[in-house]
Write a protein that holds these residues in place. Structure first.
Motif, PDB file in Angstrom:
ATOM      1  N   ILE A 226     -30.070  22.221   3.881  1.00  0.00           N
ATOM      2  CA  ILE A 226     -30.637  21.929   4.973  1.00  0.00           C
ATOM      3  C   ILE A 226     -32.238  21.872   5.076  1.00  0.00           C
ATOM      4  O   ILE A 226     -32.306  23.062   3.925  1.00  0.00           O
ATOM      5  N   PHE A 227     -32.431  20.542   4.368  1.00  0.00           N
ATOM      6  CA  PHE A 227     -34.128  20.766   4.051  1.00  0.00           C
ATOM      7  C   PHE A 227     -35.286  21.004   4.821  1.00  0.00           C
ATOM      8  O   PHE A 227     -36.397  20.952   4.604  1.00  0.00           O
ATOM      9  N   CYS A 228     -34.558  20.505   6.606  1.00  0.00           N
ATOM     10  CA  CYS A 228     -35.466  20.551   7.719  1.00  0.00           C
ATOM     11  C   CYS A 228     -35.103  20.880   9.163  1.00  0.00           C
ATOM     12  O   CYS A 228     -33.435  20.288   8.649  1.00  0.00           O
ATOM     13  N   PHE A 229     -35.781  21.693   9.416  1.00  0.00           N
ATOM     14  CA  PHE A 229     -34.707  22.158  10.470  1.00  0.00           C
ATOM     15  C   PHE A 229     -35.812  22.646  12.333  1.00  0.00           C
ATOM     16  O   PHE A 229     -36.316  22.790  11.670  1.00  0.00           O
ATOM     17  N   GLU A 230     -35.472  22.609  13.462  1.00  0.00           N
ATOM     18  CA  GLU A 230     -36.722  23.372  14.109  1.00  0.00           C
ATOM     19  C   GLU A 230     -35.698  23.288  15.550  1.00  0.00           C
ATOM     20  O   GLU A 230     -34.326  22.550  16.254  1.00  0.00           O
ATOM     21  N   PHE A 231     -35.627  24.086  15.900  1.00  0.00           N
ATOM     22  CA  PHE A 231     -34.920  24.857  17.273  1.00  0.00           C
ATOM     23  C   PHE A 231     -35.714  23.600  18.491  1.00  0.00           C
ATOM     24  O   PHE A 231     -36.916  23.290  18.890  1.00  0.00           O
ATOM     25  N   CYS A 232     -35.137  24.018  19.769  1.00  0.00           N
ATOM     26  CA  CYS A 232     -34.907  22.952  20.616  1.00  0.00           C
ATOM     27  C   CYS A 232     -35.786  23.262  21.857  1.00  0.00           C
ATOM     28  O   CYS A 232     -35.948  24.538  21.826  1.00  0.00           O
ATOM     29  N   PRO A 233     -37.228  23.068  22.089  1.00  0.00           N
ATOM     30  CA  PRO A 233     -38.042  23.216  23.435  1.00  0.00           C
ATOM     31  C   PRO A 233     -37.833  23.255  24.448  1.00  0.00           C
ATOM     32  O   PRO A 233     -38.028  23.918  25.560  1.00  0.00           O
ATOM     33  N   SER A 234     -36.850  22.881  25.028  1.00  0.00           N
ATOM     34  CA  SER A 234     -36.083  23.364  26.123  1.00  0.00           C
ATOM     35  C   SER A 234     -35.076  24.463  26.530  1.00  0.00           C
ATOM     36  O   SER A 234     -35.111  25.358  27.124  1.00  0.00           O
ATOM     37  N   ASP A 235     -34.042  24.447  24.905  1.00  0.00           N
ATOM     38  CA  ASP A 235     -33.712  25.901  25.068  1.00  0.00           C
ATOM     39  C   ASP A 235     -33.497  26.109  23.276  1.00  0.00           C
ATOM     40  O   ASP A 235     -33.141  25.796  22.522  1.00  0.00           O
ATOM     41  N   PRO A 236     -34.383  27.043  23.295  1.00  0.00           N
ATOM     42  CA  PRO A 236     -34.489  28.034  21.544  1.00  0.00           C
ATOM     43  C   PRO A 236     -32.642  28.294  21.248  1.00  0.00           C
ATOM     44  O   PRO A 236     -33.170  28.803  20.229  1.00  0.00           O
ATOM     45  N   ASN A 237     -31.868  28.384  22.076  1.00  0.00           N
ATOM     46  CA  ASN A 237     -30.656  28.437  21.675  1.00  0.00           C
ATOM     47  C   ASN A 237     -29.453  27.546  20.076  1.00  0.00           C
ATOM     48  O   ASN A 237     -28.742  27.696  19.894  1.00  0.00           O
ATOM     49  N   ILE A 238     -30.448  26.450  20.725  1.00  0.00           N
ATOM     50  CA  ILE A 238     -30.754  25.235  20.082  1.00  0.00           C
ATOM     51  C   ILE A 238     -31.193  24.661  18.874  1.00  0.00           C
ATOM     52  O   ILE A 238     -31.931  24.038  18.682  1.00  0.00           O
ATOM     53  N   ILE A 239     -30.055  23.803  18.019  1.00  0.00           N
ATOM     54  CA  ILE A 239     -31.156  23.953  17.043  1.00  0.00           C
ATOM     55  C   ILE A 239     -30.271  22.478  16.035  1.00  0.00           C
ATOM     56  O   ILE A 239     -29.475  22.288  15.680  1.00  0.00           O
ATOM     57  N   ALA A 240     -31.886  22.124  15.572  1.00  0.00           N
ATOM     58  CA  ALA A 240     -30.798  20.622  14.888  1.00  0.00           C
ATOM     59  C   ALA A 240     -31.399  20.753  13.692  1.00  0.00           C
ATOM     60  O   ALA A 240     -32.790  20.587  13.316  1.00  0.00           O
ATOM     61  N   GLY A 241     -30.297  20.815  12.763  1.00  0.00           N
ATOM     62  CA  GLY A 241     -30.974  20.320  10.913  1.00  0.00           C
ATOM     63  C   GLY A 241     -30.708  18.677   9.999  1.00  0.00           C
ATOM     64  O   GLY A 241     -29.705  18.874  10.591  1.00  0.00           O
ATOM     65  N   GLY A 242     -31.865  18.695   9.811  1.00  0.00           N
ATOM     66  CA  GLY A 242     -31.104  17.448   8.337  1.00  0.00           C
ATOM     67  C   GLY A 242     -30.759  17.780   6.463  1.00  0.00           C
ATOM     68  O   GLY A 242     -31.436  18.940   6.814  1.00  0.00           O
TER      69      GLY A 242
ATOM     70  N   ASP B 289     -37.711  15.163   7.765  1.00  0.00           N
ATOM     71  CA  ASP B 289     -38.645  15.913   8.657  1.00  0.00           C
ATOM     72  C   ASP B 289     -37.391  15.604  10.029  1.00  0.00           C
ATOM     73  O   ASP B 289     -36.592  14.596  10.080  1.00  0.00           O
ATOM     74  N   ILE B 290     -37.838  16.291  10.620  1.00  0.00           N
ATOM     75  CA  ILE B 290     -36.833  16.087  12.031  1.00  0.00           C
ATOM     76  C   ILE B 290     -37.816  16.435  13.609  1.00  0.00           C
ATOM     77  O   ILE B 290     -38.144  17.885  13.060  1.00  0.00           O
ATOM     78  N   HIS B 291     -37.718  16.154  14.676  1.00  0.00           N
ATOM     79  CA  HIS B 291     -38.317  16.127  15.827  1.00  0.00           C
ATOM     80  C   HIS B 291     -37.899  16.006  16.668  1.00  0.00           C
ATOM     81  O   HIS B 291     -36.974  15.385  17.090  1.00  0.00           O
ATOM     82  N   TRP B 292     -38.149  16.944  18.023  1.00  0.00           N
ATOM     83  CA  TRP B 292     -37.596  17.226  18.871  1.00  0.00           C
ATOM     84  C   TRP B 292     -38.493  16.021  19.701  1.00  0.00           C
ATOM     85  O   TRP B 292     -39.531  16.176  20.036  1.00  0.00           O
ATOM     86  N   LEU B 293     -37.900  14.410  20.606  1.00  0.00           N
ATOM     87  CA  LEU B 293     -39.055  14.639  21.836  1.00  0.00           C
ATOM     88  C   LEU B 293     -39.390  15.456  22.898  1.00  0.00           C
ATOM     89  O   LEU B 293     -38.235  16.160  23.743  1.00  0.00           O
ATOM     90  N   SER B 294     -39.808  14.862  23.649  1.00  0.00           N
ATOM     91  CA  SER B 294     -40.157  15.928  24.529  1.00  0.00           C
ATOM     92  C   SER B 294     -39.836  15.346  25.816  1.00  0.00           C
ATOM     93  O   SER B 294     -39.162  14.241  26.000  1.00  0.00           O
ATOM     94  N   ASP B 295     -39.805  17.280  26.423  1.00  0.00           N
ATOM     95  CA  ASP B 295     -38.361  16.464  28.221  1.00  0.00           C
ATOM     96  C   ASP B 295     -39.249  16.025  29.143  1.00  0.00           C
ATOM     97  O   ASP B 295     -38.838  15.212  30.002  1.00  0.00           O
ATOM     98  N   THR B 296     -40.432  15.104  28.472  1.00  0.00           N
ATOM     99  CA  THR B 296     -40.844  14.616  29.878  1.00  0.00           C
ATOM    100  C   THR B 296     -41.288  12.647  29.323  1.00  0.00           C
ATOM    101  O   THR B 296     -40.614  12.162  30.950  1.00  0.00           O
ATOM    102  N   PHE B 297     -40.153  11.992  28.734  1.00  0.00           N
ATOM    103  CA  PHE B 297     -40.014  10.954  28.662  1.00  0.00           C
ATOM    104  C   PHE B 297     -39.040  10.286  27.559  1.00  0.00           C
ATOM    105  O   PHE B 297     -38.180  11.896  27.427  1.00  0.00           O
ATOM    106  N   GLU B 298     -38.371   9.592  27.328  1.00  0.00           N
ATOM    107  CA  GLU B 298     -37.212   9.207  26.692  1.00  0.00           C
ATOM    108  C   GLU B 298     -37.107   7.273  26.511  1.00  0.00           C
ATOM    109  O   GLU B 298     -37.879   6.785  27.001  1.00  0.00           O
TER     110      GLU B 298
END
Length: 826
Positions: free
Chosen positions: A400-416, A484-493
Motif C-alpha cells: 500500500i502506498f496511500c490510504f485514508e480513513f472514511c470521514p463518515s465512519d473511521p472504521n472504514i479504510i480505503a487504500g491504493g 493518492d486517494i481521497h474520500w469525497l464529502s458526504d454533502t454531494f456526489e
C-alpha cells in the motif's frame, strides 16, 4: 688584530647559559667594583671540571666548596687546549701569581655572576681559608667585608613603642555590625542511612531534552570572582525569621459558611433609613453610566495588545526546533520494510496508522515477485501507549502506498496498491480494541497525551491480523501505482458525466484516486443497478462462501469494482501527459478544526453504532436533485509546472506537507534525513531552518493537531521507523495577517508566472519577426549586390580608359583634340 670569537659556557645543572667574548688581548674580569679586586669570576664547563678534578657535588661539595690547583696544571691545560681553555682569560693572573697553588671557589649562589671564581692573591686565599673575626667596634665597616666572613647572630627582641599606627589599622578594619544568625537542621536518628529512592524525570520538560551529568567540573567554563566592587549603605537593622516544617501528604478540605442575614427588625430600620436613601440616590447615576459603558465596550481589554501585532513566526532558536516525543519501530517484521504513508486516526487521539512496503527497486520486485506474494503487505496501527507492539495489522494483496480513513465512519479504510488496485477494510468488529487504549488511565473525550513511561501498555493482547473485505478489478483500474486517494464529502456526489448532485444518504460513498498512469479515477462503493435482470439460479451458482473473519460489508465490490469516471491529464500539444502525484479537494476531511472535533467524534460514533455501510444494496437513487453554483474545480499536483521553485538542495527532496494552521509554513523531507522547514513570510529562496531527524531517507511527513496549544508531526523514514515530534508554538500559531499575506504572495506569483508565459510568447513572436526580417534583408542584399557589381565594373572600365588616354598623350601618339574625339568615339 685577531677577530673576536665567542664561547658558550654551561654550568653543571644547565640552568645558566652565558656567552663571553674571548680574545687573546682581553683583560680578565674581576670584582673590583664590589670591593673584591682579588676575585675573578669564571665559567667552568663539565670537561674542565673533569680535567682539574673539581666536579660539582663530587669533588666540590657544600662542606668544602673550594679546590687548590697547582700552576703546573694550568700551564699544561694552556699547552693542550690553548685559547679553548676556560682559564685562558686569567692566564696573565696565573703566570704572575707568586705562590704555587691557586684557590678555585665554587659560587653556588652565583654571587659574582658565574659558577666559579679564582682568587688571584695570596692574601685573599688566606682570608678565605682562615677568616678573621670582626670586633664589635668595627661593625660599621662590615659592608666592606665579604659576606662569607659574617657570623650569624639571632635578633634580640625589644619593647614595642607605639607611634599611632594602631589607630589607623583599627579604623580600616571591617567589623560586623549585626549579630550572627545560627541555623540548626536536624532529623531523626532512624532516618540516617536510609535507602535512597530515585525517580524518573520527564526529558521533554528539560531544555533540548538533554541532561548532562559531568563527572568532574570543567575548568574551561568555571570562573572565579577575584574582585568585587560593592557599594554599602546604612539601613535600619532588619530581622529575618524562618522555620522548617515537615510537608505531609496533601488532602482535600472544604469549609462551608452560612450567610449572615439581617433580621426583620433590622430590615425595616434600613428601609426607613435616610442615610441609605441618600447614598443610593447619589450613586445611582454613576452605576447606570458604568452599566451602559459595559454594554457598549469591554473596559477590561488591553488596548496596547490590540494595537500591536503578534510576534513573528520565528523568534529564539530554542522555540523553533522540533522536539522528539516518541518513536515506533516494528521489531517483529522478518523483512526490511519502509513506511510509505502515514495517517492519524480522526477520532481516537494517540492512534496512528502507517503502511509499510518492501525496500526493493522495480527490477528487484520483478525478480523476487514469487517470494513477495508469500509475504503479507500490512498497515500497522500504533498507539502512544505501546511503541513496540502494533494494535492492529491490516493485510493487503500488495504493498500500500496511500490510504485514508472514511470521514463518515473511521472504521472504514480505503487504500491504493502499487499494482493499481484499491483495497477496502472494515474494522468495526475490532473497534473496541483500539477505543479502549489507555491514555493516562481515563476514557474521557478530552485525552491528555503523556510521556511514554507514564502510559500503561496492554502487553497481554496479541497482534490482530485483519483481512481486506474488497479489492477492485485489476483489469479496469489503474495501470500503475496509486499515488493518492481521497474520500469525497458526504454533502454531494457526482455522476459519470461530472454533474454534481445532492447526497441523500448523508455518508461518504465516493472516492477519488490518482496514479502514475496519468489518470484520475472516481469510484463509488454502492452497488450499481444491473441493466438486465439475472436469473436466480445463476446468482446461486456465482455465490461464494465468505470466510468467517471477513465482513460482508463490501462483498459486492470484490474483484468487480471499477471506476465510474476517468480523467486523463493530457497536455494536448504533445503526446506526453501530466503525471499526478497528489489531489487536493476543497473539503479536506482530514484537516479537523479544534472547534469541530467534538461534533465530528459524536458523528463518527453514531455512524459506527448505526453501521450505515451495511445497507448499500439499494444502489444509486434514480431521481437526484442537482446542485447549482457548485465549484467542481480541484487541485492536482504533478511533476511539472511549479508555482514556487527553490534552488537546488544538497540532497534530493522525498516528501512534504503543509502546516495545518500556518498557511505560510510547510515541511520538506530530504534524502539525508533532514527536515527543511520553510516559512514564506520570512524566506522564499531557502528554508528557514533545517533539522536532522534520522540517518536515512524521509519517506512521509504528516502533521496533526492535538489541541489549540499542542501539535505533532509524524516523520517516517526508509528503515521503517516512525518519529513523532512536537511542533513548537511559533510554527503552529499564525500571525495576525499571515493568511492575507500568503494569499497576496501566491497571487503575485501567479501573475508573475502568467507574465513569464506572456513574455515567452512575445519572445517567440519577436524571434519569428526577426527571422523574417533577416530573410528580407538577405534578399535585398542580394539585389543590391548585383547593381553594385555593374556600377563597379563600369567605374573600373572608365578609369581604365582615362589611364589609357593619359599614357597616349604622354607618349605623343595623340593630341588633345584627338583625345576628345577618342573619348567621344569610345
Amino acid at each position: 688584530m685577531a677577530p673576536k670569537s665567542q664561547k658558550r659556557k654551561i654550568s653543571k645543572t644547565g640552568k645558566k647559559k652565558i656567552t663571553l667574548p674571548v680574545s687573546e688581548e682581553a683583560e680578565p674580569i674581576n670584582m673590583e667594583s664590589m670591593g673584591h679586586p682579588e676575585i675573578y669570576p669564571l665559567v667552568l664547563t663539565t670537561k674542565t671540571q673533569e680535567i682539574f678534578n673539581c666536579r660539582i657535588d663530587e669533588d666540590i661539595t657544600d662542606e668544602q666548596p673550594y679546590k687548590l690547583i697547582r700552576k703546573e696544571d694550568f700551564f699544561a691545560d694552556f699547552i693542550n687546549r690553548a685559547a679553548v681553555s676556560d682559564f685562558y682569560p686569567v692566564k696573565k693572573i696565573i703566570q704572575e701569581y707568586p705562590g704555587d697553588e691557586l684557590l678555585l671557589v665554587y659560587d653556588k649562589d652565583f654571587k659574582y655572576g658565574l659558577n666559579f671564581y679564582l682568587i688571584g692573591t695570596e692574601e685573599g686565599k688566606e682570608n678565605y681559608l682562615n677568616p678573621l673575626e670582626v670586633p664589635e667596634e668595627q661593625e660599621e665597616y662590615k659592608e666592606h667585608i665579604p659576606e662569607d666572613l659574617y657570623v650569624y647572630k639571632p635578633p634580640v627582641s625589644k619593647p614595642w613603642v607605639s607611634l599611632g599606627s594602631e589607630r589607623e589599622i583599627d579604623e580600616e578594619t571591617v567589623k560586623e555590625s549585626t549579630k550572627q544568625i545560627t541555623y540548626m537542621i536536624s532529623r531523626k536518628r532512624s532516618e540516617f542511612g536510609a535507602p535512597i529512592k530515585f525517580s524518573d524525570q520527564n526529558a521533554s520538560s528539560v531544555k533540548d531534552a538533554y541532561i548532562e551529568c559531568t563527572a568532574y567540573p570543567d575548568k574551561n567554563f568555571t570562573l572565579k570572582q577575584l574582585e568585587r566592587d560593592v557599594g554599602m549603605q546604612v539601613i535600619p537593622q532588619i530581622k529575618d525569621i524562618s522555620t522548617q516544617t515537615r510537608w505531609t501528604y496533601p488532602q482535600n478540605a472544604t469549609t462551608q459558611y452560612h450567610p449572615r442575614e439581617f433580621s426583620e427588625e433590622e430590615k425595616k430600620t434600613l428601609e426607613q433609613s435616610k442615610t441609605l436613601t441618600d447614598f443610593l440616590n447619589s450613586v445611582s447615576m454613576s452605576v447606570e453610566i458604568a452599566l451602559q459603558q459595559n454594554e457598549i465596550m469591554n473596559v477590561f481589554i488591553d488596548d496596547w495588545k490590540r494595537l500591536a501585532e503578534e510576534e513573528g513566526t520565528f523568534g529564539d532558536k530554542t522555540d523553533t526546533h522540533l522536539k522528539e516525543y516518541q518513536s515506533f519501530t516494528d521489531l517483529h517484521s522478518p523483512t526490511e520494510k519502509m513506511i510509505t504513508c502515514v495517517s492519524w486516526h480522526p477520532v481516537i487521539f494517540g492512534l496512528i496508522a502507517v503502511s509499510v512496503a518492501v525496500r526493493l527497486s522495480f527490477e528487484e520486485r520483478v525478480h523476487f515477485s514469487g517470494k513477495l506474494l508469500l509475504q503479507p503487505s500490512l498497515i500497522l496501527f500504533w498507539s502512544f501507549s505501546d511503541p513496540i507492539h502494533p494494535q492492529l495489522m491490516l493485510e493487503s494483496p500488495d504493498d500500500i502506498f496511500c490510504f485514508e480513513f472514511c470521514p463518515s465512519d473511521p472504521n472504514i479504510i480505503a487504500g491504493g496498491c502499487i499494482n493499481g488496485q484499491i483495497v477496502m477494510w472494515d474494522i468495526t468488529a475490532h473497534a473496541d480494541r483500539i477505543e479502549n487504549i489507555k491514555a493516562g488511565g481515563s476514557r474521557s473525550k478530552k485525552v491528555t497525551l503523556k510521556p511514554l513511561f507514564l502510559l500503561e501498555p496492554e502487553s497481554n493482547k496479541e497482534v490482530m491480523y485483519i483481512r481486506h473485505c474488497a479489492v477492485s478489478s485489476i483489469e479496469n483500474g489503474h495501470r500503475k501505482v496509486i499515488t493518492d486517494i481521497h474520500w469525497l464529502s458526504d454533502t454531494f456526489e457526482i455522476n459519470r458525466l461530472g454533474s454534481v448532485f445532492e447526497n441523500r444518504s448523508g455518508i461518504s460513498c465516493q472516492l477519488a484516486t490518482c496514479s502514475a498512469d496519468c489518470t484520475i479515477c472516481f469510484w463509488d462503493i454502492r452497488p450499481q443497478k444491473a441493466l438486465t435482470p439475472q436469473p436466480t439460479e445463476k446468482k446461486k451458482e456465482e455465490s461464494i462462501e465468505i470466510p468467517f473473519d471477513v465482513p460482508s460489508t463490501f462483498l459486492h465490490l470484490d474483484l468487480s469494482w471499477k471506476p465510474f469516471s476517468k480523467i486523463r491529464l493530457s497536455k494536448g500539444e504533445t503526446t506526453l501527459d501530466h503525471c499526478p502525484t497528489k489531489i487536493s479537494l476543497s473539503d479536506d476531511t482530514l484537516l479537523y478544526k479544534e472547534q469541530d472535533k467534538a461534533p465530528a467524534q459524536g458523528k463518527a460514533v453514531k455512524a459506527g453504532e448505526a453501521r450505515p455501510y451495511q445497507n448499500l444494496e439499494e444502489g444509486l437513487a434514480n431521481h437526484l436533485e442537482p446542485i447549482d453554483d457548485f465549484c467542481t474545480k480541484f487541485f492536482v499536483g504533478t511533476e511539472t509546472g511549479p508555482l514556487l521553485q527553490s534552488c537546488c538542495a544538497p540532497k534530493r527532496y522525498t516528501s512534504g506537507h503543509w502546516s495545518l494552521t500556518r498557511p505560510g509554513v510547510f515541511y520538506i523531507g530530504r534524502e539525508d534525513g533532514y527536515l527543511d522547514i520553510w516559512d514564506l513570510l520570512e524566506k522564499t529562496h531557502e528554508p528557514a531552518q533545517s533539522q536532522n531527524i534520522c540517518i536515512t531517507m524521509i519517506t512521509c511527513v504528516k502533521p496533526w493537531t492535538f489541541s489549540a496549544k499542542q501539535q505533532f508531526i509524524a516523520v517516517a523514514d526508509y528503515f521503517g521507523t516512525l518519529h513523532i515530534l512536537e511542533i513548537p508554538w511559533t510554527l503552529s500559531h499564525p500571525s495576525t495577517n499571515e493568511v492575507s499575506s500568503v494569499h497576496y504572495y501566491f497571487e503575485r506569483e501567479v501573475k508573475h508566472l502568467e507574465y513569464v508565459e506572456q513574455r515567452k510568447k512575445i519572445r517567440e513572436q519577436e524571434k519569428k519577426d526577426m527571422e523574417l526580417e533577416m530573410e528580407k534583408k538577405k534578399v535585398k542584399m542580394y539585389q543590391k549586390s548585383k547593381e553594385q557589381m555593374e556600377t563597379e565594373l563600369k567605374m573600373e572600365y572608365e578609369s581604365y580608359l582615362e589611364l589609357e588616354r593619359n599614357i597616349l598623350v604622354n607618349l605623343g601618339l595623340i593630341k588633345v583634340k584627338e583625345t576628345m574625339s577618342y573619348v567621344e568615339m569610345v
